[in-house]
Write a protein that holds these residues in place. Structure first.
Motif, PDB file in Angstrom:
ATOM      1  N   THR A 195      -0.238  -8.811   0.125  1.00  0.00           N
ATOM      2  CA  THR A 195      -0.851  -8.891   1.447  1.00  0.00           C
ATOM      3  C   THR A 195      -2.249  -8.276   1.421  1.00  0.00           C
ATOM      4  OG1 THR A 195       1.311  -8.715   2.508  1.00  0.00           O
ATOM      5  CG2 THR A 195      -0.607  -8.282   3.881  1.00  0.00           C
ATOM      6  N   VAL A 196      -2.391  -7.198   0.659  1.00  0.00           N
ATOM      7  CA  VAL A 196      -3.669  -6.485   0.567  1.00  0.00           C
ATOM      8  C   VAL A 196      -4.526  -7.036  -0.568  1.00  0.00           C
ATOM      9  CG1 VAL A 196      -4.741  -4.215   0.366  1.00  0.00           C
ATOM     10  CG2 VAL A 196      -2.507  -4.427   1.441  1.00  0.00           C
ATOM     11  N   GLU A 197      -3.882  -7.380  -1.670  1.00  0.00           N
ATOM     12  CA  GLU A 197      -4.576  -7.946  -2.827  1.00  0.00           C
ATOM     13  C   GLU A 197      -3.946  -9.298  -3.161  1.00  0.00           C
ATOM     14  OE1 GLU A 197      -4.475  -5.236  -6.106  1.00  0.00           O
ATOM     15  OE2 GLU A 197      -5.674  -3.704  -5.094  1.00  0.00           O
ATOM     16  N   PRO A 198      -4.306 -10.331  -2.421  1.00  0.00           N
ATOM     17  CA  PRO A 198      -3.636 -11.636  -2.578  1.00  0.00           C
ATOM     18  C   PRO A 198      -3.801 -12.270  -3.949  1.00  0.00           C
ATOM     19  CG  PRO A 198      -5.576 -11.804  -1.166  1.00  0.00           C
ATOM     20  CD  PRO A 198      -5.321 -10.354  -1.372  1.00  0.00           C
ATOM     21  N   ASN A 199      -4.722 -11.782  -4.761  1.00  0.00           N
ATOM     22  CA  ASN A 199      -4.919 -12.349  -6.101  1.00  0.00           C
ATOM     23  C   ASN A 199      -4.318 -11.468  -7.193  1.00  0.00           C
ATOM     24  OD1 ASN A 199      -6.418 -14.658  -5.224  1.00  0.00           O
ATOM     25  ND2 ASN A 199      -8.197 -13.322  -4.915  1.00  0.00           N
ATOM     26  N   ASN A 200      -3.512 -10.488  -6.808  1.00  0.00           N
ATOM     27  CA  ASN A 200      -2.896  -9.615  -7.808  1.00  0.00           C
ATOM     28  C   ASN A 200      -1.836 -10.408  -8.572  1.00  0.00           C
ATOM     29  OD1 ASN A 200      -0.834  -7.634  -8.882  1.00  0.00           O
ATOM     30  ND2 ASN A 200      -2.352  -6.197  -8.106  1.00  0.00           N
ATOM     31  N   GLN A 201      -2.173 -10.782  -9.800  1.00  0.00           N
ATOM     32  CA  GLN A 201      -1.324 -11.703 -10.554  1.00  0.00           C
ATOM     33  C   GLN A 201       0.018 -11.086 -10.925  1.00  0.00           C
ATOM     34  OE1 GLN A 201      -2.486 -14.911 -10.865  1.00  0.00           O
ATOM     35  NE2 GLN A 201      -0.315 -15.252 -11.315  1.00  0.00           N
ATOM     36  N   GLU A 202       0.034  -9.782 -11.206  1.00  0.00           N
ATOM     37  CA  GLU A 202       1.294  -9.134 -11.582  1.00  0.00           C
ATOM     38  C   GLU A 202       2.300  -9.211 -10.436  1.00  0.00           C
ATOM     39  OE1 GLU A 202       3.028  -4.883 -13.327  1.00  0.00           O
ATOM     40  OE2 GLU A 202       0.990  -4.992 -12.520  1.00  0.00           O
ATOM     41  N   ALA A 203       1.826  -8.918  -9.228  1.00  0.00           N
ATOM     42  CA  ALA A 203       2.708  -8.967  -8.058  1.00  0.00           C
ATOM     43  C   ALA A 203       3.157 -10.396  -7.777  1.00  0.00           C
ATOM     44  CB  ALA A 203       1.995  -8.381  -6.839  1.00  0.00           C
ATOM     45  N   PRO A 242      -3.164 -17.168  -0.550  1.00  0.00           N
ATOM     46  CA  PRO A 242      -4.260 -18.141  -0.366  1.00  0.00           C
ATOM     47  C   PRO A 242      -4.185 -19.258  -1.387  1.00  0.00           C
ATOM     48  CG  PRO A 242      -5.075 -16.125  -1.399  1.00  0.00           C
ATOM     49  CD  PRO A 242      -3.637 -15.849  -0.973  1.00  0.00           C
ATOM     50  N   SER A 243      -4.566 -20.455  -0.980  1.00  0.00           N
ATOM     51  CA  SER A 243      -4.549 -21.591  -1.900  1.00  0.00           C
ATOM     52  C   SER A 243      -5.691 -21.455  -2.900  1.00  0.00           C
ATOM     53  CB  SER A 243      -4.715 -22.903  -1.116  1.00  0.00           C
ATOM     54  OG  SER A 243      -3.656 -23.041  -0.184  1.00  0.00           O
ATOM     55  N   PRO A 244      -5.464 -21.819  -4.154  1.00  0.00           N
ATOM     56  CA  PRO A 244      -6.551 -21.752  -5.157  1.00  0.00           C
ATOM     57  C   PRO A 244      -7.635 -22.761  -4.842  1.00  0.00           C
ATOM     58  CG  PRO A 244      -4.628 -22.894  -6.061  1.00  0.00           C
ATOM     59  CD  PRO A 244      -4.202 -22.315  -4.738  1.00  0.00           C
TER      60      PRO A 244
END
Length: 245
Positions: A195-203, A242-244
């Motif tokens: 929610t805070v880091e929408p691009n965090n790949q690990e999460a 978010p959509s890429p």
């Protein structure tokens, strides 16, 4: 207004928490109101009264050290502590079906209500003492996907999503939880992080992994409702990414 509250107490033998909240809102940090709320928080046998007292402290007791200490006491108190303090709970009794049933009811009541009280206390503690680390720690623990207390879980998740914005130390605590072997811990932490880091790949990877293992989650929880709620949380977190480009 304090005189009016005292007159009503003498006439009825009771104090209305709504009156105390009004007094506190009219006169923030009113020591009379704070003292009464702390008394109810620490001494009432009614869980709903304790929860309400904790909530109101968050509205009127900003910076008050006695209120902070009282709320800290709540979040530091364990279920075992609550059981030990209950006058009606006596462990290790001789076998008696009626007594055992009564003890089970007391335990169930504490297990059901303690998370709700902890959430109210943690929320208020963070309000009156912004950045309080014990409040954050308690909220993170409450955010995990426990079998019970789903309302508390949802509230803790949403509050942490707000708190974590612009708070790298909170995100760091959550990222450490991603390494846990407990799927509940990993999943709830990932849900907040994206929610805070929408691009965090690990999460994101953890959420996708858990969604792909949905059948195993349903089987392991041994409770369809709980498994369904977990999968709903995972799916919602992924859909909201978010959509890429």
């Amino acid at each position: 207004m304090e005189d009016l509250i005292e007159d009503k107490r003498q006439q009825t033998g009771e104090i209305n928490l709504l009156d105390i909240e009004c007094l506190g809102l009219i006169n923030p940090r009113n020591t009379y109101a704070i003292t009464i709320l702390i008394y109810f928080l620490e001494n009432s046998q009614d869980w709903s009264v304790r929860q309400e007292a904790a909530r109101i402290l968050g509205e009127i007791a900003f910076g008050n050290s006695e209120a902070i200490n009282a709320l800290l006491k709540v979040v530091r108190t364990t279920v075992h502590d609550e059981l030990a303090a209950s006058p009606d709970f006596t462990p290790n009794l001789e076998s008696n079906s009626q007594i055992e049933f009564k003890q089970l009811l007391i335990s169930s009541k504490i297990l059901h209500n303690k998370p709700n009280l902890d959430f109210r206390a943690s929320e208020s503690l963070y309000k009156i003492d912004p950045g309080n680390q014990e409040a954050i720690k308690a909220l993170i623990n409450l955010s995990f996907w426990h079998i019970s207390a789903w309302c508390t879980h949802d509230d803790a998740i949403e509050l942490l999503k707000q708190i974590a914005i612009g708070k790298p130390e909170v995100i760091l605590k959550l990222k450490k939880q991603l390494q846990s072997n407990n799927e509940s811990v990993r999943g709830a932490s990932a849900e907040i992080i994206v929610t805070v880091e929408p691009n965090n790949q690990e999460a994101i990877n953890i959420l996708i992994e858990l969604l792909c293992n949905g059948g195993e989650i349903l089987e392991e929880t041994q409770d369809f409702f709980t498994g369904k709620r977990i999968l709903e949380h995972i799916f919602k977190a992924i859909v909201n990414l978010p959509s890429p480009l």
